[in-house]
Design an enzyme around this catalytic site. Structure first.
Site, mmCIF file in Angstrom:
data_model
loop_
_atom_site.group_PDB
_atom_site.id
_atom_site.type_symbol
_atom_site.label_atom_id
_atom_site.label_comp_id
_atom_site.label_asym_id
_atom_site.label_seq_id
_atom_site.Cartn_x
_atom_site.Cartn_y
_atom_site.Cartn_z
ATOM 1 N N ILE A 71 0.845 -1.175 0.065
ATOM 2 C CA ILE A 71 0.040 -0.237 -0.115
ATOM 3 C C ILE A 71 0.802 1.152 0.083
ATOM 4 O O ILE A 71 0.615 2.366 -0.542
ATOM 5 C CB ILE A 71 -0.948 0.020 1.185
ATOM 6 C CG1 ILE A 71 -1.756 -1.271 1.256
ATOM 7 C CG2 ILE A 71 -1.805 1.083 1.422
ATOM 8 C CD1 ILE A 71 -2.702 -1.475 0.147
ATOM 9 N N ALA A 114 8.256 3.077 2.354
ATOM 10 C CA ALA A 114 8.978 4.238 2.788
ATOM 11 C C ALA A 114 10.405 3.841 3.076
ATOM 12 O O ALA A 114 10.839 2.504 2.775
ATOM 13 C CB ALA A 114 8.415 4.640 4.229
ATOM 14 N N GLY A 171 10.429 0.883 5.810
ATOM 15 C CA GLY A 171 9.524 -0.111 5.749
ATOM 16 C C GLY A 171 8.261 0.072 4.746
ATOM 17 O O GLY A 171 8.492 1.102 4.111
ATOM 18 N N VAL A 209 4.107 -1.149 3.895
ATOM 19 C CA VAL A 209 2.567 -1.619 4.565
ATOM 20 C C VAL A 209 1.865 -2.405 3.722
ATOM 21 O O VAL A 209 1.926 -2.174 2.349
ATOM 22 C CB VAL A 209 1.743 -0.173 4.831
ATOM 23 C CG1 VAL A 209 0.521 -0.467 5.292
ATOM 24 C CG2 VAL A 209 2.810 0.659 5.804
ATOM 25 N N LYS A 225 2.677 -2.983 8.868
ATOM 26 C CA LYS A 225 3.775 -2.434 8.626
ATOM 27 C C LYS A 225 4.968 -3.382 9.061
ATOM 28 O O LYS A 225 5.238 -3.666 10.014
ATOM 29 C CB LYS A 225 3.952 -0.995 9.465
ATOM 30 C CG LYS A 225 5.092 -0.092 9.188
ATOM 31 C CD LYS A 225 4.819 1.054 9.873
ATOM 32 C CE LYS A 225 6.021 2.118 9.571
ATOM 33 N NZ LYS A 225 5.814 3.272 10.288
ATOM 34 N N ASP A 259 4.883 13.592 10.354
ATOM 35 C CA ASP A 259 4.741 13.430 8.982
ATOM 36 C C ASP A 259 3.384 13.472 8.382
ATOM 37 O O ASP A 259 3.224 12.344 7.721
ATOM 38 C CB ASP A 259 5.559 12.151 8.677
ATOM 39 C CG ASP A 259 6.034 11.947 7.226
ATOM 40 O OD1 ASP A 259 5.788 12.752 6.351
ATOM 41 O OD2 ASP A 259 6.008 10.835 6.908
#
Length: 671
Positions: free
Chosen positions: A231, A234, A237, A239, A254, A389
C-alpha cells in the site's frame, strides 16, 4: 489465502524554485556581533571535560601501564563529549530521557563488535566518499564554468537518486534535509521532498518471512487475506492491507526492511566520524557542533526503527484524543506487534487531497478544514505530542466528518516549557514585541545562549510586518517560512530537529488545505482556535498569557478583547458544522463561565490588575460604559448570567480566604 489488489500511492507534484546559492549553504561568514558567543553551546562540554581531566589524572596515577592510562583517558574524553552533546539536547528540549536507544558509544560498540567490522567500515566509507566526492566535483565544475544555476533542477534530481542508491540511512537523511533550510537551499529541498513518498519496495516474499519470524506463526494462521502489492513503501519499511483470520477485521501491517539495523548503525558511525571534522565549520555557520546535528538525527532514526515505540505513540495519541469526537486514531494490536512488525486498525477514509470526493460524501469542506487545523494545533500547543509526517498519504477524511491519522513512527515531543515559549512567541507577535520574539528563539534553541539578538530584531520585525501587514487574507506559512529561510542564511541559526518537524507539519497541512480549497486562509482558522484556547483554557500559564495580550504598555485593550471573543465564537461556529460533533451532541457555545469567574477572582485579589482595570474604565476622565456594553453583547448569549452570578457568590468565601492569606503574607514580608 486470497490476495487482494490495492491502490498505489499517489505521488504529489513538486515545483522547483531557484536561488542564487550553491547546493549546500555557502552563506558568507556571520556578522562580528555573533563571533564572540559561538562557544556558548560548548559550556556543558567544557564542564564535562573538567571532570574528565580530574578523573583521568587519577586514573593515570593509579595505572602501572602508561598506555592503558592513555587509552582510558581518550575513551573517557570521548564519552564525556558525546554525553555532553546529548545533555545539551535535553536542556534545549526541556526534558530528560533516562533510557536512550541512541548514544555515540552504543553506536560505536555495536559497529565494532562484529567480525570484519573494520573491512565493512572501510569499504562503506570508500563507497560513500567516492559517490559524494564525485557528485561534489560536478558541483565545483558547474560553478567554475558558470553554469551552476542552469543545471540546478538536474543536479537536485541527481542528489535525490544518489541518496536512494546509497541506502535507507541516506534516504532518511535526505528526508531530514528536505526540512532543514539552515543546511540546504530551497530548490534542493523541494526535490528531496519526493523522497517522502517515492521509495522502491522490497520483495513480498522477504516481507512475509519477516512477519512470520516476528509473530512466530505462519501467515495463513493469522491472516485470511493479505494484499499482493504494498500500500505504501518508505525508507525504513512498507505497508500491506490484511484481514485477521480470528475476527475478520481489516488491518494494516507495517514491516521493516530486512537487515536494516546494522546498516543504520554503521552509517551513523560514519556520519558522526565525518561530523567530527566539520565541527569548526558548523560552529561558525550554525552555532553548534556538526556532531550535535548527527546526534539529533541518529536519536530520531533509531526510535523509528523500533515499532514497539510506534505502538506506544499510537496509544498516546488515542489517550490524547479520546474525548475528541472529531479525530480518529487507529487502534493497535499489541499482541501482533514487535520491533520489526506493527499491526494496526485499517482506516477506510477519503484521501484528503480529493475535494470532490469529500463533497460527494456530504461533508462540509470548511468544517472539515477547521477540524484538521484545530487537531494540528491541539497536538502542538496542548498535548506537546504531534504527528511529524502529516503528508496526504497519512491523513484521511472519514465518512462521518472525522479526520483520521495513520503512521506514527515519526512523532515529536514538545515539553511544557517549549509549549509555553511558543505561546509566548504568539503573544509577543500580537503585541509586536520583536525583542522578546528574538529572545524566544534563544529559549527554543534556534540561537546559542548568550547570543546578541539585537541584529535579528529588525529582520524579525520586517518579516512579521510584511506578512501580517497584509492581513489574514494574504497570510500563509509558506511565505513566512521562505522569508525565515533567508534569515537563517544571514545569521548562525540552527533549526532544532523537533522544530524542523513542526515547520514541516504546518507547511504540509497548509498545503493540503490549499489543495482542498485554493483560497483557504490558514490563520483565519488558526487564530480563532488560539483565541478560544486563550479565553477558555484554565491553565494558569495561559491565563497569564491572556493578561499579557489584554494589557499593552499598562493599558487595557478593549478592542483586542472584543476581537478575541469574536474569533473564539467563530471557531465554535466552524466546528459545529462538522457532522461528527452533531452526532455526539456537543454543545455549540463558547463557554466563558470559568474565565469570567477567574477574572472576578483576579480583580478582587490582585491589586495591580484591579488598579489597571479601574483606570481602563475611567480613562480620559470618563466612564467607558460603551466598551463594557459591547463586550456584554458579545457574551450575553454564551453565558447564563444568573447561574454565573450564583457561582461567583458561592465562591466568595474562598476568595475572601485567599484575600486574607495574601494580605497576611504581604504584611509579614514587609516586616
Amino acid at each position: 489465502m486470497e490476495s487482494i489488489h490495492c491502490n498505489s500511492f499517489v505521488k504529489p507534484s513538486h515545483t522547483l524554485r531557484r536561488r542564487n546559492l550553491s547546493v549546500f549553504d555557502r552563506r558568507d561568514a556571520p556578522s562580528r556581533t555573533f563571533s564572540a558567543v559561538r562557544t556558548s553551546n560548548l559550556s556543558v562540554t567544557a564542564a564535562a571535560s573538567t571532570d574528565i581531566t580530574t578523573s583521568t589524572r587519577n586514573a593515570s596515577i593509579g595505572s602501572r601501564n602508561p598506555k592503558d592510562a592513555a587509552v582510558m583517558t581518550t575513551g573517557m574524553e570521548r564519552v564525556g563529549k558525546s554525553s555532553a552533546a546529548l545533555e545539551q539536547l535535553d536542556i534545549e528540549r526541556g526534558v530528560c530521557i533516562p533510557f536512550r536507544k541512541y548514544s555515540p558509544e552504543t553506536v560505536r560498540s555495536k559497529v565494532l563488535e562484529s567480525r570484519g567490522s573494520v573491512v565493512s567500515l572501510a569499504s562503506r566509507g570508500v563507497e560513500i566518499v567516492w559517490n559524494l566526492g564525485l557528485y561534489w566535483s560536478t558541483l565545483v565544475y558547474d560553478f567554475l564554468v558558470g553554469r551552476d544555476e542552469e543545471v540546478v533542477p538536474f543536479r537536485a534530481r541527481q542528489l535525490r537518486n544518489l541518496l536512494c542508491n546509497l541506502g535507507p540511512s541516506f534516504i532518511k537523511a535526505g528526508q531530514v534535509l528536505a526540512n532543514r533550510p539552515d543546511i540546504i537551499r530551497e530548490d534542493y529541498m523541494n526535490e528531496l521532498c519526493i523522497l517522502q513518498d517515492d521509495v522502491p519496495p522490497f520483495p513480498n516474499e522477504v516481507a512475509f518471512k519477516i512477519i512470520e519470524e516476528e509473530l512466530g506463526q505462519p501467515l495463513e494462521a493469522l491472516f485470511s487475506k493479505i494484499s499482493s502489492e504494498t500500500i505504501a513503501a518508505a525508507s525504513l519499511g512498507q505497508v500491506y492491507r490484511a484481514t485477521l483470520r480470528a475476527t475478520g477485521e481489516d488491518v494494516a501491517i507495517k514491516v521493516q526492511r530486512p537487515q536494516i539495523e546494522p546498516i543504520i548503525y554503521r552509517d551513523l558511525f560514519l556520519f558522526r566520524t565525518l561530523a567530527s571534522f566539520l565541527n569548526g565549520f558548523s560552529l561558525q555557520k550554525l552555532g553548534c557542533n556538526a556532531e550535535l546535528i548527527v546526534d539529533e538525527f541518529g536519536e530520531k532514526l533509531l526510535e523509528e526503527l523500533d515499532y514497539t515505540l510506534e505502538a506506544r505513540n499510537i496509544e498516546d495519541f488515542l489517550e490524547n484524543f479520546k474525548d475528541d469526537p472529531t479525530v480518529k486514531i487507529p487502534g493497535v494490536y499489541k499482541n501482533l506487534c514487535g520491533p520489526r512488525v506493527l499491526v494496526m486498525e485499517w482506516i477506510d477514509g477519503i484521501r484528503c487531497t480529493d475535494p470532490q470526493a469529500i463533497k460527494d460524501a456530504g461533508l462540509d469542506l470548511n468544517g472539515f478544514l477547521t477540524v484538521g487545523v484545530s487537531a494540528a494545533l491541539r497536538q502542538l500547543l496542548e498535548f506537546g505530542l504531534f504527528h511529524g509526517d502529516p503528508h496526504p498519504g497519512n491523513i484521511f477524511a472519514m465518512q462521518d466528518g472525522r479526520i483520521a491519522y495513520v503512521d506514527f513512527g515519526n512523532v515529536a515531543v514538545l515539553s511544557q516549557q517549549n509549549k509555553q515559549i511558543l505561546i509566548d512567541a504568539v503573544v509577543h507577535a500580537v503585541n509586536e514585541d520583536y525583542g522578546e520574539m528574538a529572545n524566544d528563539f534563544t529559549r527554543l534553541g534556534f540561537l546559542a545562549k548568550g547570543t546578541d539578538v539585537s541584529p535579528i530584531v529588525p529582520a524579525l520585525e520586517a518579516i512579521w510586518q510584511n506578512s501580517a501587514g497584509k492581513g489574514l487574507a494574504d497570510f500563509n506559512f509558506r511565505s513566512v517560512t521562505g522569508q525565515f529561510n533567508k534569515l537563517v542564511y544571514d545569521f548562525p541559526i540552527r533549526i532544532p530537529e523537533r522544530f524542523s518537524l513542526v515547520i514541516r507539519s504546518l507547511l504540509t497541512q497548509e498545503g493540503i488545505c490549499f489543495t482542498l480549497k485554493p483560497d483557504f486562509k490558514f490563520l483565519e482558522v488558526a487564530y480563532p482556535y488560539v483565541a478560544k484556547r486563550l479565553l477558555t483554557d484554565p491553565n494558569p500559564a495561559l491565563r497569564e498569557r491572556l493578561i499579557q495580550v489584554l494589557f499593552k504598555d499598562g493599558n487595557f485593550q478593549w478592542k483586542r478583547l472584543e476581537n478575541l471573543i469574536s474569533l473564539a465564537k467563530e471557531n465554535v461556529g466552524q466546528m459545529s458544522s462538522n457532522p461528527a460533533l452533531k452526532v455526539k451532541r456537543v454543545e455549540s457555545k463558547l463557554d466563558l463561565t470559568d474565565t469570567i469567574k477567574d477574572g472576578a477572582r483576579l480583580f478582587l485579589l490582585d491589586e495591580g490588575i484591579r488598579r489597571k482595570l479601574i483606570l481602563a474604565l475611567t480613562e480620559d476622565s470618563k466612564l467607558h460604559v460603551e466598551e463594557l456594553v459591547d463586550v456584554y453583547k458579545l457574551v450575553e448569549e454564551e453565558v447564563d448570567i444568573p447561574t454565573l452570578a450564583m457561582q461567583v457568590v458561592q465562591d466568595l468565601p474562598n476568595v475572601f480566604r485567599d484575600f486574607v492569606l495574601s494580605w497576611s503574607n504581604s504584611v509579614l514580608s514587609d516586616r
